[in-house]
Design an enzyme around this catalytic site. Structure first.
Site, PDB file in Angstrom:
ATOM      1  N   ASP A   1       2.097  -4.608   8.362  1.00  0.00           N
ATOM      2  CA  ASP A   1       1.442  -4.120   7.841  1.00  0.00           C
ATOM      3  C   ASP A   1       0.136  -5.150   8.210  1.00  0.00           C
ATOM      4  O   ASP A   1      -0.697  -5.631   7.475  1.00  0.00           O
ATOM      5  CB  ASP A   1       1.433  -3.672   7.261  1.00  0.00           C
ATOM      6  CG  ASP A   1      -0.096  -2.920   6.584  1.00  0.00           C
ATOM      7  OD1 ASP A   1      -0.678  -2.568   7.311  1.00  0.00           O
ATOM      8  OD2 ASP A   1       0.124  -1.859   5.657  1.00  0.00           O
TER       9      ASP A   1
ATOM     10  N   GLN B   1      -5.072  -4.902   6.583  1.00  0.00           N
ATOM     11  CA  GLN B   1      -5.900  -5.829   5.734  1.00  0.00           C
ATOM     12  C   GLN B   1      -6.139  -7.258   6.702  1.00  0.00           C
ATOM     13  O   GLN B   1      -7.081  -7.761   6.113  1.00  0.00           O
ATOM     14  CB  GLN B   1      -5.162  -6.045   4.191  1.00  0.00           C
ATOM     15  CG  GLN B   1      -6.567  -5.953   3.453  1.00  0.00           C
ATOM     16  CD  GLN B   1      -7.779  -5.595   3.460  1.00  0.00           C
ATOM     17  OE1 GLN B   1      -8.620  -5.301   3.263  1.00  0.00           O
ATOM     18  NE2 GLN B   1      -6.646  -4.048   3.080  1.00  0.00           N
TER      19      GLN B   1
ATOM     20  N   HIS C   1       0.818  -0.881  -0.030  1.00  0.00           N
ATOM     21  CA  HIS C   1      -0.047  -0.287  -0.271  1.00  0.00           C
ATOM     22  C   HIS C   1       0.694   0.972   0.040  1.00  0.00           C
ATOM     23  O   HIS C   1       1.841   1.407   0.526  1.00  0.00           O
ATOM     24  CB  HIS C   1      -1.054  -0.284   1.124  1.00  0.00           C
ATOM     25  CG  HIS C   1      -1.801   1.072   1.278  1.00  0.00           C
ATOM     26  ND1 HIS C   1      -1.499   2.317   1.912  1.00  0.00           N
ATOM     27  CD2 HIS C   1      -3.614   0.397   1.274  1.00  0.00           C
ATOM     28  CE1 HIS C   1      -2.645   2.968   1.648  1.00  0.00           C
ATOM     29  NE2 HIS C   1      -3.887   1.858   1.221  1.00  0.00           N
TER      30      HIS C   1
ATOM     31  N   CYS D   1      -4.299   2.688  -4.072  1.00  0.00           N
ATOM     32  CA  CYS D   1      -3.268   3.655  -2.513  1.00  0.00           C
ATOM     33  C   CYS D   1      -2.311   2.131  -3.352  1.00  0.00           C
ATOM     34  O   CYS D   1      -1.189   1.557  -2.685  1.00  0.00           O
ATOM     35  CB  CYS D   1      -3.695   3.315  -1.463  1.00  0.00           C
ATOM     36  SG  CYS D   1      -4.741   4.298  -0.731  1.00  0.00           S
TER      37      CYS D   1
END
Ligand SMILES: *Cc1c(COP(=O)(O)O)cnc(C)c1O
Length: 408
Positions: A202, A205, A125, A366
């Site tokens: 990250d 999600q 992203h 993104c």
């Protein structure tokens, strides 16, 4: 396949927004990878906060402030337990994943030197690319990219080759928001640790679908946004191992993050307050805790099983449409389906679906480098949550067929 243990119709009643119409049609909300909807149980917690104990935390001696502080700190403990962090002060409240990543990237400015290397995956992203580019500009460190294959899976042999004593940090999303790929994070972490590099995952999600265990993963940093998992916008967390959080300097100066201030010298507060300058999103933090309670009451295993069924059902139904191509066909996926129809711009499909009450995302999500990799301007992305139904998949498929007839 056994019958799903989730009672979707009862669950749907918890989400008032799912009853509304859009353009005269019942809403079919399939943009969950951008933000999820909020159940009444979480909305009630928000209303209760502002109607009965809104106050600033950690400061006042008065009762309201104590109540707000207790609720906020209880939420931190709920989050700690959910992600199985060893200690509650390893959970730093932030405004979300973007903020959490910037906090770490900023902190590493003082730990990197010229020639050090940072590895990022090819499916990041933008919020996981730009802060590292800025960090490299500040420090002279070099950004290197772990490539992916045509299925949207990381090429792990290349990853192993990229790792060297120069590698100081590895950044990767646990699940890709554009492709739905679940990355082999255990292996990524294990190999990085062998050469002494830190790993930030990250988890924005992944967290709505997978209950990640910080201690079992042995990950150094993990980021989450509440709004992707039934919570409000503008709040999230950074998980960091205590030893790493102690090494990083504070990100922002202000109230709450100091121990003692004089004009000569300021000493910083202990964790987690060192990274929590200023008045935080108090209500948001408490509501995030409530969102975790809500999802845990349903159960992440049951959610994963049902979502997997939905994914398979939707994938095979969409693939029956001629000229439709799915981008992101990894073996391990969550409920994201990115697709295009040959000769039609994704945006045009999105507009027609909206007229039919179906909310999908169109564009580069993104993640422009992924679109460049596939040489496409963007995709239509349908992303499902546990409150979506097979009937809604059918509405989507009919809508896509209709758009195809109109546009091709
Ligand atoms: C949504 C998302 C982000 C950004 O989260 P914010 O809440 O906007 O900060 C980062 N990475 C991934 C994989 C995401 O899905």
């Amino acid at each position: 396949m056994t019958k799903t243990p989730l009672d979707i119709h009862t669950i749907r009643r918890d989400f008032p927004i799912l009853n509304r119409e859009v353009n005269g049609k019942p809403l079919v909300y399939l943009d969950n990878a951008a933000t999820s909807q909020t159940p009444q149980q979480v909305i009630d917690v928000i209303v209760e906060y502002y109607s009965s104990y809104n106050a600033n935390i950690h400061r006042g001696v008065h009762s309201l402030s104590q109540e707000a502080t207790d609720a906020y700190e209880q939420a931190r403990i709920k989050i700690q337990e959910h992600f199985n962090a060893a200690q509650s002060h390893e959970i730093i409240f932030s405004s979300g994943t973007t903020h959490s990543i910037n906090l770490v990237a900023n902190g590493f400015s003082s730990l990197l030197k010229k020639g050090d290397e940072i590895l990022v995956s090819a499916m990041e992203h933008h919020s996981n690319i730009v802060p590292w580019q800025m960090l490299c500009e500040r420090t002279g460190a070099v950004l290197r990219v772990i490539p992916m294959n045509d299925n949207g899976e990381l090429v792990m042999e290349e990853y192993s080759k990229l790792l060297s004593p120069k590698t100081k940090l590895v950044f990767c999303n646990h699940v890709s928001n554009a492709l739905g790929t679940v990355n082999p994070v255990e292996q990524i972490i294990e190999e990085a640790h062998k050469i002494g590099a830190a790993v930030l995952l990250d988890g924005a999600q992944a967290a709505p679908h997978i209950k990640a265990d910080m201690q079992q993963l042995d990950v150094d940093f993990y980021t989450v946004s509440a709004h992707k998992m039934c919570g409000p916008t503008g709040v999230g967390i950074l998980y960091g191992k205590e030893e790493w959080l102690n090494k990083l300097p504070p990100y922002q100066g202000g109230g709450e993050m100091i121990a003692e201030v004089t004009f000569e010298k300021t000493t910083y507060a202990d964790l987690p307050h060192k990274f929590e300058a200023g008045t935080p999103n108090i209500c948001g933090g408490i509501a995030f805790g409530a969102a975790l309670d809500y999802m845990n009451a349903i159960g992440f295993e049951a959610i994963a099983k049902y979502e997997h069924e939905l994914l398979e059902y939707a994938t095979s139904a969409l693939l029956k449409i001629e000229d439709l191509k799915i981008f992101g066909t990894a073996k391990e996926k969550t409920t994201v389906i990115s697709f295009n129809i040959e000769g039609i711009h994704p945006y045009d499909i999105g507009v027609i679906l909206d007229k039919l009450g179906i909310a999908v995302r169109t564009g580069h999500h993104c993640a422009q480098p992924i679109m460049d990799f596939f040489k496409i301007p963007g995709t239509v992305r349908a992303s499902f949550s546990f409150y979506n139904t097979k009937e809604e998949v059918d509405v989507l498929v009919a809508g896509v067929k209709r758009a195809k007839t109109m546009l091709q």
